[in-house]
Design a protein around this motif. Structure first.
Motif, PDB file in Angstrom:
ATOM      1  N   SER A   1       0.787  -1.234   0.000  1.00  0.00           N
ATOM      2  CA  SER A   1       0.000   0.000   0.000  1.00  0.00           C
ATOM      3  C   SER A   1       0.817   1.281   0.000  1.00  0.00           C
ATOM      4  O   SER A   1       0.279   2.349  -0.299  1.00  0.00           O
TER       5      SER A   1
ATOM      6  N   TYR B   1      -2.074   0.303  -9.323  1.00  0.00           N
ATOM      7  CA  TYR B   1      -2.417  -0.544  -8.183  1.00  0.00           C
ATOM      8  C   TYR B   1      -2.353   0.247  -6.877  1.00  0.00           C
ATOM      9  O   TYR B   1      -3.258   0.155  -6.036  1.00  0.00           O
ATOM     10  N   LYS B   2      -1.299   1.038  -6.710  1.00  0.00           N
ATOM     11  CA  LYS B   2      -1.180   1.857  -5.501  1.00  0.00           C
ATOM     12  C   LYS B   2      -2.286   2.913  -5.453  1.00  0.00           C
ATOM     13  O   LYS B   2      -2.833   3.212  -4.381  1.00  0.00           O
TER      14      LYS B   2
ATOM     15  N   GLN C   1      -5.544   1.409  -4.235  1.00  0.00           N
ATOM     16  CA  GLN C   1      -5.580   1.249  -2.780  1.00  0.00           C
ATOM     17  C   GLN C   1      -5.697   2.599  -2.067  1.00  0.00           C
ATOM     18  O   GLN C   1      -6.328   2.699  -1.008  1.00  0.00           O
TER      19      GLN C   1
ATOM     20  N   ARG D   1      -8.586   3.644   0.662  1.00  0.00           N
ATOM     21  CA  ARG D   1      -8.360   4.276   1.959  1.00  0.00           C
ATOM     22  C   ARG D   1      -9.196   5.546   2.103  1.00  0.00           C
ATOM     23  O   ARG D   1      -9.716   5.850   3.181  1.00  0.00           O
TER      24      ARG D   1
ATOM     25  N   ILE E   1      -6.030  -1.209   4.375  1.00  0.00           N
ATOM     26  CA  ILE E   1      -4.821  -1.483   3.613  1.00  0.00           C
ATOM     27  C   ILE E   1      -4.623  -2.992   3.501  1.00  0.00           C
ATOM     28  O   ILE E   1      -5.024  -3.756   4.377  1.00  0.00           O
ATOM     29  N   GLY E   2      -3.994  -3.401   2.423  1.00  0.00           N
ATOM     30  CA  GLY E   2      -3.829  -4.815   2.128  1.00  0.00           C
ATOM     31  C   GLY E   2      -2.996  -5.566   3.137  1.00  0.00           C
ATOM     32  O   GLY E   2      -3.127  -6.790   3.262  1.00  0.00           O
TER      33      GLY E   2
ATOM     34  N   CYS F   1     -14.524  -2.473   2.565  1.00  0.00           N
ATOM     35  CA  CYS F   1     -13.082  -2.359   2.336  1.00  0.00           C
ATOM     36  C   CYS F   1     -12.529  -3.637   1.740  1.00  0.00           C
ATOM     37  O   CYS F   1     -11.702  -3.610   0.824  1.00  0.00           O
TER      38      CYS F   1
ATOM     39  N   LEU G   1     -10.380  -3.924  -1.789  1.00  0.00           N
ATOM     40  CA  LEU G   1      -9.003  -4.406  -1.890  1.00  0.00           C
ATOM     41  C   LEU G   1      -8.905  -5.621  -2.802  1.00  0.00           C
ATOM     42  O   LEU G   1      -7.929  -5.773  -3.553  1.00  0.00           O
TER      43      LEU G   1
ATOM     44  N   CYS H   1      -8.827  -4.345  -6.306  1.00  0.00           N
ATOM     45  CA  CYS H   1      -7.500  -3.801  -6.637  1.00  0.00           C
ATOM     46  C   CYS H   1      -6.539  -4.923  -7.005  1.00  0.00           C
ATOM     47  O   CYS H   1      -5.809  -4.840  -8.001  1.00  0.00           O
ATOM     48  N   ASP H   2      -6.511  -5.976  -6.191  1.00  0.00           N
ATOM     49  CA  ASP H   2      -5.611  -7.094  -6.446  1.00  0.00           C
ATOM     50  C   ASP H   2      -5.955  -7.801  -7.748  1.00  0.00           C
ATOM     51  O   ASP H   2      -5.079  -8.140  -8.556  1.00  0.00           O
TER      52      ASP H   2
END
Length: 250
Positions: free
Chosen positions: A105, A123-124, A127, A131, A139-140, A165, A169, A172-173
């Motif tokens: 993150s 990707y960042k 995340q 947040r 956060i991951g 959340c 996440l 995102c992954d």
């Protein structure tokens, strides 16, 4: 001993010699849970959580993401020598898995060095938006989601509800795995911290995009879609997807 280990893994669960789980059981934090449609035993771990790769910081927190990537590469038909190699994505460029307490993150700095680094920035940013929506604790490294690969849908799915959340996440992954597959052939050793001695802490290596007034940005996505950090001067958000500023929104 090696042959015995492989036989033991085969008997206990659907893992291949590379540690890729091939079943459809639900997984959380590197652990396969019981599933009525899957024969693998509950509590069977996989990936870095199982192999304990000490060469990668925070590897236990990275297990789900790596297993998704390994499964994606295997599904794409790549032979063993061309399978997903997680070492490429640690400390690469200005944004990929920074070497700190929060490699998943922690935001990078500067203009991405190439297409792979750009996907890491996306990707960042995804995340970062999570947040902003769900709080700084989203956060991951800390939050676990539950997921599996569905053969029926031909895709990764989660049982965490949209609007949480955990779901954000996961999205995102999932997007990052698809993005890295798309740019799998973009890798330049000179941008790797270990193999090329690249220092992303040096501002000369990761300069910003120039002076002037920063462009306005906003987060687009959520509701079961991956977030994107969108430049409002060039794009707009339509149904949780980023489109061109002049494109029609249907």
């Amino acid at each position: 001993m090696k042959i015995f280990s492989l036989l033991a893994v085969s008997a206990l669960g659907q893992f291949d010699e590379d540690g890729v789980y091939d079943g459809e059981g639900w997984m959380t934090n590197g652990i396969v849970e019981a599933d009525e449609n899957d024969s693998s035993p509950p509590g069977r771990s996989f990936g870095l959580a199982r192999t304990g790769d000490r060469g990668l910081p925070g590897s236990r927190r990275y297990a789900d993401l790596e297993q998704m990537a390994k499964r994606t590469w295997k599904n794409a038909g790549f032979k063993k020598k061309d399978r997903f190699d997680s070492r490429k994505y640690w400390a690469y460029g200005c944004h990929c898995y920074l070497l700190g307490d929060r490699p998943l993150s922690e935001m990078g700095k500067g203009t991405p060095k190439d297409g792979l680094d750009s996907k890491c920035k996306r990707y960042k940013d995804c995340q970062k938006c999570a947040r902003e929506e769900f709080g700084e604790s989203c956060i991951g490294e800390f939050v676990q989601y539950t997921w599996k690969y569905s053969r029926k849908q031909g895709d990764f799915i989660t049982r965490d509800a949209v609007g949480t959340c955990e779901n954000a996440l996961f999205q995102c992954d999932k997007q990052f795995v698809a993005d890295t597959l798309a740019v799998k052939d973009i890798f330049d050793e000179q941008y790797h911290a270990f193999w090329g001695n690249f220092d992303n802490r040096d501002p000369d290596n990761c300069p910003s995009g120039g002076g002037g007034i920063p462009a306005p940005h906003q987060c687009c996505g959520g509701d079961g879609f991956p977030y994107q950090w969108m430049n409002e001067n060039r794009n707009k958000c339509c149904n949780n997807e980023v489109i061109g500023i002049s494109d029609m929104c249907y």
